[in-house]
Design a protein around this motif. Structure first.
Motif: not given
Length: 362
Positions: A43-45, A71-75, A335-336, A340-343
């Motif tokens: 739903y959200l990256p 499933v992972h989606y692109p932005e 890009k959006n 770093e928070v996600l890592r």
């Protein structure tokens, strides 16, 4: 026991390590026999780590928890047909128990700009159909969200975000278009084991709902609120009670928790299922369906095992940790988001999953 009969919950979300522990405590307090975690990673990256988090909760539950990956989606847009197919194959091999899809939610459907029945989905759905790997699919939102004057106050309080009609940001497909796209999936893949979340938002149309159940025998609904469905049931009370009795083997219990108000949510659901009380839940006027014992036992308990085995699939912890390593390249492509928070989140959840696996010998 909180409920009148044993309960399996097919629809639970958690989005952080803190809520993961709270979710496990909630499950214990409610006395669930089994429960199923649903990933929101598609739903959200920013929910990139959610597949791992669901696996972590499943590992901590020690045989009581299941998990559906996303499933992972692109932005923008959708993954390639090959990528979607490879992802679901991977998740099945890692010990997930099914797939959670969110691209039918209007905000995501608008973002991807691709119909749900696009041919690029077909290889994935064909594989899921052939293997019997189940899908729990969020399609649409309440029809009221296309009309500002009919939306509940809690939705209006979010401004235009949840208004999909002319008063909103624009660019949304209609309620009917999204529903038709989802039904087209069933026409192409009639053996797909699919559960539509939130009663497929068709509670305002009993005849259409009955038609879908009669036409697509491998399709089921979960009864996870939106509370608007229970107000709709109250408007044709006897007819809907008969529907639940007739199709009790096709409806699954879910709560959409964890949330800060989970006790209120679950308490209202129990009142809807087990009593004939009139009450207001989250602005909607409800009347309990007072379902009979056989219907309750099917919805609460038995139907869970019509889609899932008696025991969850074993987790491949080393494989899951290797999958976690692949998420960093997906994060780098964003890009959006705050990469770093996600890592850091992927790293923290991976560490927690590794420690949980060591404790249970995986």
């Amino acid at each position: 026991m909180f409920f009148q009969y044993p309960v399996n919950d097919v629809h639970i979300h958690a989005f952080s390590l803190e809520t993961a522990d709270a979710t496990l405590a909630m499950v214990e307090e409610l006395g669930y026999e089994k429960f199923n975690m649903l990933s929101g990673a598609s739903y959200l990256p920013r929910w990139m780590a959610n597949n791992l988090l669901c696996a972590y909760i499943k590992a901590k539950a020690r045989g009581k928890g299941y998990a559906f990956a996303a499933v992972h989606y692109p932005e923008t847009g959708i993954p390639s047909a090959a990528d979607m197919l490879e992802q679901v194959k991977l998740y099945r091999s890692l010990g997930f128990d099914g797939i959670k899809m969110m691209d039918g939610k209007p905000t995501m459907r608008r973002r991807i700009g691709v119909p749900l029945d696009h041919p690029d989905y077909d290889p994935m759905f064909s594989y899921l159909e052939e293997t019997g790997f189940p899908v729990l699919y969020h399609v649409n939102d309440p029809w009221e969200f296309w009309y500002w004057d009919k939306m509940p106050q809690w939705a209006k309080a979010q401004g235009k975000l949840l208004c999909y009609g002319a008063e909103g940001y624009g660019g949304y497909p209609t309620f009917e278009e999204i529903e038709t796209e989802a039904i087209n999936i069933l026409k192409k893949h009639p053996r797909l084991k699919i559960i539509f979340a939130h009663f497929f938002f068709t509670s305002t149309d009993l005849e259409k709902t009955r038609h879908y159940f009669d036409t697509y025998p491998n399709m089921s609904y979960d009864i996870t609120p939106g509370w608007e469905m229970f107000e709709s049931f109250a408007q044709r009370y006897d007819d809907w009670r008969q529907f639940f009795a007739n199709y009790s083997h096709r409806i699954l219990f879910g709560t959409d928790t964890y949330s800060g108000h989970w006790r209120e949510t679950v308490g209202c659901l129990r009142r809807v299922m087990e009593t004939d009380e009139k009450f207001v839940a989250f602005e909607e006027r409800c009347k309990g369906l007072d379902l009979d014992a056989k219907t309750l036992q099917n919805i609460y308990h038995h139907n869970f095992y019509r889609y899932l085995p008696q025991e969850p699939a074993p987790l491949d912890i080393p494989g899951l940790l290797a999958y976690g390593e692949t998420l960093y390249s997906r994060i780098d492509a964003l890009k959006n988001e705050d990469r770093e928070v996600l890592r850091q989140e992927v790293q923290a959840v991976s560490q927690a999953l590794s420690e949980a696996g060591e404790k249970i010998g995986l």
